[in-house]
Structures are given as C-alpha cells and as structure tokens.
Write an enzyme that holds these catalytic residues in place. Structure first.
Site, mmCIF file in Angstrom:
data_model
loop_
_atom_site.group_PDB
_atom_site.id
_atom_site.type_symbol
_atom_site.label_atom_id
_atom_site.label_comp_id
_atom_site.label_asym_id
_atom_site.label_seq_id
_atom_site.Cartn_x
_atom_site.Cartn_y
_atom_site.Cartn_z
ATOM 1 C CE LYS A 299 8.349 -1.223 7.510
ATOM 2 N NZ LYS A 299 8.514 -0.582 6.198
ATOM 3 C CE LYS B 22 5.234 -1.787 4.624
ATOM 4 N NZ LYS B 22 5.649 -1.180 3.345
#
Length: 326
Positions: A248, A195
């Site tokens: 992400k 992330k």
C-alpha cells in the site's frame, strides 16, 4: 525480409483474448466500505465521488449492491460516534465494524468479510496506537495488547480475515498468538506490513475521519524512498506468521509489488488507495481519460504480481467485466 512477426498474435480480438497473459476477475476484488454508528446516514465522501459513509441501519443497501455486482469480498472501516485516547471502540465487542460484520454475515454469509485492525479511526488523536506522554510518539509495545484485543473481538464477530494496518513492530506475531490462544487459529492474517508513509491517503482520512491531530505517521510507516526496507518488513511478517501480504499504495509502488511477488509464495494484495482512486475518478469524469484506464490500472497491478486488489473501483470494474471490457 528477415524479422519477427509479433503482430500475428494481435490480429483479431479473439486472438488477443487467447494469448492475454494477465486478466482481472471479480474474484480478485476487495471492496472497502466505510461504516458509521450514527443512524440513517448515506453520505458521499466529498473527495471520493461514488464512495459513501453508510450507517449500520442502512448497510443492507450497500451489501445488496455488492452482491448484485458479483463482488466476493469486502473490507470494513469504522467511524465510531465517540473517540478517546485509547481507541476503545476498536476492541469493543459491539464496535461498529464488529456489528457491520455481523450484519453482513447475517445477510450474505458467502461474502468474505475482512476487518481492518487498527486504532487510528477510534483514537481522538488519529494515530495508530497509544501515545507516549514523554516522546509524543506512538508507543509500540503498549499498543500491541490493544491490537490483539481488537483482532480477537473481530474474529469473535465473524470476520473471515484479520487485516492489521497499524505498522507496529511485532504486530503479526502478537496477533497470531492472541488469535490462536482464543480459539481462532483458523483465521488468516492479511498483513499491511508494507505500508508506505504516502501522500495518497488524504481522501481516506476524510472518509474514515482519521487524520492525525498532530505530527504524522513517518515513525511507523515506510519511507517512500526505500525499497529494501519493504523486503525487511516482508521477511519479518512471514516469520511471524502472516498468511497474505498487502502493499500500500499500489500504482506508485508497482516495483515493490513485484519484489514481494518474487520473494514470497503467499498471496499478494495491492491496495489501490483513495488518492489513486480520486485522481482517476476525476480524470474520467472530466473526460480527460477514457473509463477503460481503470481496467488498465488494475491489469498493471496484477501484472506486477498482485493476486488481489483492494479498490474503491470494484463495482465499476464488475460492471466493465459484465460489459466485456478487458
């Protein structure tokens, strides 16, 4: 003339369909839903046209649309009525996402429910863990027990998959142990272990009311300039027992999705984040791009190596598939 005739396989639509290498299916899609505790709310997120905050007592309306569209999986994000420094709402047995899970399972038990395991939506400071009073940074190790409590409460509520998004070191191994010790060894972990500290999250923070009240998240999310760091995170999470790996954001990190696909045999999930959605939605609505660009973006994520895609476009994509768009 001596040259290759590549166009032979592009000559007709049926020919192109037959040799198409990458396809998007409804089963690939995971639809995010923002649930609030306050009653009688269905409020569009200003920065995300078509995406709503919806109250528990109206959640059935959204789930009816999900079911009708043919979406197989949802991920819930919760906005509690009250927040505090320790994020108690995240691990309350009757917290907002726990109750959303129970409602979904009661209405449509066949829909796969994924619950986001983090504290940022529940803390009054908006960070993903407890704040060290001296450093004013997130205290990694004291946060871990609360994440475990959150994951266990979510599994108890009926979650099919736990998806920890906090980016604390060791979160997978601690959550895995906590789930196993409490009788949930069958519940998989879909780790947000890759992330990035991206600027594409802005609309999500509006939707989830999770903007940090001070500082930022760069001490625990990955520097967007780093590629090898993602590999290290992947290796750690695999060793600690994750069952699926999220990358992400997606569109600006397709190279990372490919790296992950090349270096693991666990399912890979691309998160088509809020900023990516908002840009594309605006461009399509203004007529700057054709709607088919949405499908082109999804294909790019699948081609890069994603098995599944978390996307706010899920209902649009299901409609496009029903209409025969590829």
């Amino acid at each position: 003339m001596n040259f290759d005739r590549h166009r032979r396989l592009r000559r007709t639509e049926f020919m192109r369909d037959m040799v198409r290498e990458t396809k998007v299916a409804k089963e690939d899609l995971i639809y995010p839903i923002f649930v609030v505790e306050a009653d009688d709310v269905k409020q569009e997120v200003p920065s995300m046209k078509g995406v709503f905050q919806i109250s528990l007592n109206r959640l059935h309306e959204e789930l009816e649309e999900v079911k009708a569209a043919g979406i197989k999986s949802v991920i819930f994000f919760g906005i509690p009525d009250e927040k505090d420094p320790e994020g108690h709402g995240a691990y309350h047995d009757h917290g907002v996402v726990q109750e959303a899970c129970r409602i979904s399972k009661g209405l449509y038990p066949e829909i796969l429910v994924i619950l986001d395991t983090c504290l940022c939506e529940y803390t009054d400071h908006g960070h993903c863990g407890l704040i060290d009073p001296d450093t004013k940074d997130v205290d990694n190790d004291s946060t871990l027990p609360l994440l475990v409590r959150t994951a266990v409460s979510q599994a108890k509520a009926g979650a099919d998959i736990i998806a920890p998004s906090n980016m604390m070191d060791g979160f997978v191994t601690e959550i895995r142990k906590g789930l196993d010790d409490n009788g949930y060894s069958h519940i998989p972990i879909m780790s947000y272990g890759i992330k990035y500290a991206s600027k594409f999250y802005g609309p999500f923070r509006d939707a989830a009311d999770s903007t940090p009240s001070f500082g930022d998240r760069r001490t625990y999310q990955i520097d967007p300039a780093n590629r090898l760091e993602a590999q290290r995170e992947l290796e750690s999470d695999l060793e600690e027992g994750c069952d699926m790996m999220i990358v992400k954001p997606a569109l600006s990190y397709l190279d990372i999705i490919r790296d992950v696909r090349n270096n693991t045999n666990v399912p890979v999930v691309a998160y088509n984040v809020s900023g990516e959605y908002a840009m594309t939605r605006t461009a399509v609505d203004m007529g700057l791009l054709e709607e088919s660009v949405i499908m082109e973006q999804m294909v790019s994520m699948k081609r890069a190596g994603a098995d599944m895609i978390i996307t706010y476009f899920a209902k649009d994509i299901c409609r496009m598939l029903d209409e025969g768009m590829k």
